[in-house]
Design a protein around this motif. Sequence first.
Motif, mmCIF file in Angstrom:
data_model
loop_
_atom_site.group_PDB
_atom_site.id
_atom_site.type_symbol
_atom_site.label_atom_id
_atom_site.label_comp_id
_atom_site.label_asym_id
_atom_site.label_seq_id
_atom_site.Cartn_x
_atom_site.Cartn_y
_atom_site.Cartn_z
ATOM 1 N N PRO A 4 0.820 -1.211 0.000
ATOM 2 C CA PRO A 4 0.000 0.000 0.000
ATOM 3 C C PRO A 4 0.857 1.265 0.000
ATOM 4 O O PRO A 4 1.935 1.294 0.613
ATOM 5 C CB PRO A 4 -0.810 -0.135 1.296
ATOM 6 C CG PRO A 4 -0.859 -1.606 1.559
ATOM 7 C CD PRO A 4 0.447 -2.145 1.074
ATOM 8 N N GLU A 5 0.387 2.305 -0.676
ATOM 9 C CA GLU A 5 1.161 3.521 -0.872
ATOM 10 C C GLU A 5 1.662 4.115 0.439
ATOM 11 O O GLU A 5 2.819 4.536 0.543
ATOM 12 C CB GLU A 5 0.306 4.549 -1.626
ATOM 13 C CG GLU A 5 1.019 5.856 -1.915
ATOM 14 C CD GLU A 5 2.207 5.667 -2.856
ATOM 15 O OE1 GLU A 5 3.179 6.434 -2.733
ATOM 16 O OE2 GLU A 5 2.147 4.760 -3.706
ATOM 17 N N ARG A 6 0.829 4.158 1.464
ATOM 18 C CA ARG A 6 1.248 4.803 2.719
ATOM 19 C C ARG A 6 2.279 3.983 3.482
ATOM 20 O O ARG A 6 2.838 4.463 4.475
ATOM 21 C CB ARG A 6 0.042 5.068 3.607
ATOM 22 C CG ARG A 6 -0.748 3.827 3.992
ATOM 23 C CD ARG A 6 -1.909 4.216 4.877
ATOM 24 N NE ARG A 6 -2.776 3.076 5.176
ATOM 25 C CZ ARG A 6 -3.794 3.132 6.010
ATOM 26 N NH1 ARG A 6 -4.070 4.256 6.622
ATOM 27 N NH2 ARG A 6 -4.545 2.066 6.229
ATOM 28 N N PHE A 7 2.544 2.742 3.032
ATOM 29 C CA PHE A 7 3.550 1.906 3.677
ATOM 30 C C PHE A 7 4.745 1.629 2.755
ATOM 31 O O PHE A 7 5.542 0.747 3.031
ATOM 32 C CB PHE A 7 2.933 0.571 4.097
ATOM 33 C CG PHE A 7 1.951 0.675 5.219
ATOM 34 C CD1 PHE A 7 2.367 0.891 6.514
ATOM 35 C CD2 PHE A 7 0.590 0.572 4.973
ATOM 36 C CE1 PHE A 7 1.458 0.996 7.554
ATOM 37 C CE2 PHE A 7 -0.332 0.666 5.995
ATOM 38 C CZ PHE A 7 0.108 0.878 7.298
ATOM 39 N N ARG A 8 4.872 2.410 1.692
ATOM 40 C CA ARG A 8 5.933 2.142 0.715
ATOM 41 C C ARG A 8 7.321 2.293 1.329
ATOM 42 O O ARG A 8 8.265 1.624 0.934
ATOM 43 C CB ARG A 8 5.793 3.086 -0.486
ATOM 44 C CG ARG A 8 4.688 2.671 -1.445
ATOM 45 C CD ARG A 8 4.434 3.754 -2.473
ATOM 46 N NE ARG A 8 5.578 3.999 -3.341
ATOM 47 C CZ ARG A 8 5.843 3.313 -4.455
ATOM 48 N NH1 ARG A 8 5.059 2.329 -4.817
ATOM 49 N NH2 ARG A 8 6.890 3.627 -5.188
ATOM 50 N N TYR A 9 7.470 3.193 2.303
ATOM 51 C CA TYR A 9 8.770 3.403 2.948
ATOM 52 C C TYR A 9 8.721 3.026 4.428
ATOM 53 O O TYR A 9 9.517 3.512 5.232
ATOM 54 C CB TYR A 9 9.197 4.857 2.772
ATOM 55 C CG TYR A 9 9.352 5.240 1.318
ATOM 56 C CD1 TYR A 9 10.493 4.894 0.608
ATOM 57 C CD2 TYR A 9 8.324 5.917 0.652
ATOM 58 C CE1 TYR A 9 10.621 5.215 -0.731
ATOM 59 C CE2 TYR A 9 8.453 6.242 -0.694
ATOM 60 C CZ TYR A 9 9.598 5.895 -1.377
ATOM 61 O OH TYR A 9 9.718 6.208 -2.707
ATOM 62 N N ALA A 10 7.800 2.166 4.777
ATOM 63 C CA ALA A 10 7.657 1.741 6.163
ATOM 64 C C ALA A 10 8.688 0.667 6.512
ATOM 65 O O ALA A 10 9.299 0.054 5.638
ATOM 66 C CB ALA A 10 6.249 1.206 6.405
ATOM 67 N N HIS A 57 3.527 -13.920 6.337
ATOM 68 C CA HIS A 57 2.841 -12.627 6.396
ATOM 69 C C HIS A 57 3.828 -11.486 6.197
ATOM 70 O O HIS A 57 4.991 -11.577 6.604
ATOM 71 C CB HIS A 57 2.152 -12.430 7.752
ATOM 72 C CG HIS A 57 0.949 -13.283 7.954
ATOM 73 N ND1 HIS A 57 1.025 -14.646 8.156
ATOM 74 C CD2 HIS A 57 -0.379 -12.976 7.996
ATOM 75 C CE1 HIS A 57 -0.184 -15.135 8.324
ATOM 76 N NE2 HIS A 57 -1.059 -14.154 8.227
ATOM 77 N N LEU A 58 3.357 -10.394 5.584
ATOM 78 C CA LEU A 58 4.115 -9.155 5.500
ATOM 79 C C LEU A 58 3.653 -8.237 6.622
ATOM 80 O O LEU A 58 2.454 -7.945 6.750
ATOM 81 C CB LEU A 58 3.901 -8.482 4.147
ATOM 82 C CG LEU A 58 4.553 -7.093 3.977
ATOM 83 C CD1 LEU A 58 6.066 -7.180 4.101
ATOM 84 C CD2 LEU A 58 4.161 -6.470 2.643
ATOM 85 N N CYS A 59 4.603 -7.802 7.459
ATOM 86 C CA CYS A 59 4.305 -6.938 8.601
ATOM 87 C C CYS A 59 4.894 -5.559 8.329
ATOM 88 O O CYS A 59 6.088 -5.435 8.028
ATOM 89 C CB CYS A 59 4.889 -7.514 9.883
ATOM 90 S SG CYS A 59 4.507 -9.265 10.177
ATOM 91 N N LEU A 60 4.075 -4.499 8.430
ATOM 92 C CA LEU A 60 4.487 -3.138 8.101
ATOM 93 C C LEU A 60 4.137 -2.183 9.235
ATOM 94 O O LEU A 60 3.096 -2.324 9.872
ATOM 95 C CB LEU A 60 3.786 -2.667 6.821
ATOM 96 C CG LEU A 60 3.956 -3.525 5.565
ATOM 97 C CD1 LEU A 60 2.895 -3.177 4.540
ATOM 98 C CD2 LEU A 60 5.336 -3.329 4.971
ATOM 99 N N TRP A 61 5.006 -1.187 9.475
ATOM 100 C CA TRP A 61 4.637 -0.076 10.351
ATOM 101 C C TRP A 61 5.501 1.124 10.011
ATOM 102 O O TRP A 61 6.650 0.997 9.622
ATOM 103 C CB TRP A 61 4.754 -0.458 11.829
ATOM 104 C CG TRP A 61 6.151 -0.684 12.357
ATOM 105 C CD1 TRP A 61 6.921 -1.790 12.214
ATOM 106 C CD2 TRP A 61 6.924 0.243 13.119
ATOM 107 N NE1 TRP A 61 8.108 -1.630 12.843
ATOM 108 C CE2 TRP A 61 8.153 -0.405 13.423
ATOM 109 C CE3 TRP A 61 6.699 1.523 13.598
ATOM 110 C CZ2 TRP A 61 9.153 0.215 14.166
ATOM 111 C CZ3 TRP A 61 7.694 2.143 14.338
ATOM 112 C CH2 TRP A 61 8.894 1.491 14.618
#
Length: 522
Positions: A100-106, A114-118
């Motif tokens: 997702p765009e808002r997590f591109r540089y997370a 699973h892919l985990c993002l923050w």
Amino acid sequence: MKRNADFLSLAAELRSYILSFLPWQDVLRCSSVCKVLHLTYMSSSELQYIVELGGQRLLPVSSTDPDNVTSIAKRLQLLRDKAHAWFEFDKCSFRTVSIPERFRYARRSITGGHLCLWNEEGLAKIFPILPKPSQQTIERDWSLRSSHSVPNAHAWDVFMDPAQNLIATAYATTHEHSDWQSHSDDANFYIGLTTLDVGGIHPQAAGPVLFLPGYENRGLAVFGWKLKVLGSHVAFQRSLVLRDRANTTYKDRWWLQIWDWQHSTTSNCILDETVDMETDDSNDFCFLGSDRLLVLRNDLKLYSIEDVSQAPQLLARFLLPLSPINIFYTDDSIARSSAQQMQIQQTMQTSDPQHRIICLSMTSPSTNSSFAFIISTNIFFNFDSVAEPIMWKNWGSSNVRVFRHRYPCNVGVSGNRVLLLFPDSEVVTLPNRLPTEYRLRMMDFSPLAAERRQGLGRVVKEPSTVYIDESGQSVMTSLPYVEVVSDKRISYQSELPRPKIWVDSDRIIWLNDDRQLEVIEI
């Protein structure tokens, strides 16, 4: 029974049963003694399964699901097929997963499929990467602030563990300053524990928050923080830059604390030391199973954490021929116990922590080269506790394999497999420019790798010598392996120095120029 009755006169089923109590190497030796024992081995799926598990450095996992009963013969065939597929990963299926765009540089991690993002705004997301039909999955998009028990908190690090339905969040609050990082002496530290799927209180947790003691000395900045979870253990590492009254001397205060999060919210299992500050100093740590901890601070220190009610007990110190240590690559999947791993995926075997591979990525300032130290964890279990440092020449040669590259490589580790994403030497790189073309190099360090490759790949048993500085100092290492180098090139021209890569038992994943995940399914 007759007086002259012996082992070979027993029924085949009984011979097979008796042999099943032997280590896998002895089962193989017995099968070569005579024709009768060879036929016993060849007609027994159980004995062959024991050998296959041991030769691939795996441990069996017992399923508690009555509907998930797989025969030993089927498990054996699946295990052999999967091992062989890794030598043909160029031919496996390829797909792309968008971020997702808002997590591109997370910040991101991949665990349990699973892919985990923050990100820095405190937003988090987890979703499955190409799940199998039988796999249980978690999919959620939320704000990390919802898991903080106190207001005005800033998240430092996050560890998501789908196998235990657990998210651990290390966060800090400041009372007098808005700049939480620069005024860390005013900060209070916490680790929040909640369920990963809905964010509620974890049913196995002793409490919703683990408490950290604050630093007593005034510091300049916190750095090097890391949060890791293995089963019932939570570990958090942090460093603080200290200064004297005249602002002329700087020191690094390093702290690592371990909790048994299922039984207590406080902990006395603490490592704490203050050393002279070095600009290139770096540190890391990893669990080796549930009772040992490996700490990296210019050398390797092995601790026992069998009793987390007290400080870790130093078992040995392993010296390295090169420092500093930049990055420590391990296989996150060993953080799951057999029962926990079954909750997420129908796994029939798991990696043996006593016979795995870890990787140290290191650099030499004098040669401006990158080194990957591939180390067998067997060395950290097969010795008696010693007080004196263990010199490199006494442990490194037969337990390590070293690779040197002009540019830093990214490494993925899964059990006994190591995947190097390295610059393609056939593509000319302009001076002062980073490489734009990469290749994949898969290495399998399990004892049966050469036997299971079926003519694919290259078997490497002979020692290799690598020069590590301009003075001519070298290291000779001989850990055997089988390697396959991909024919395909990976283009990467992003502003980041090199593409990130992950690997697990079923897939290879890397981040491309468009900030998308490219997945090879094995």
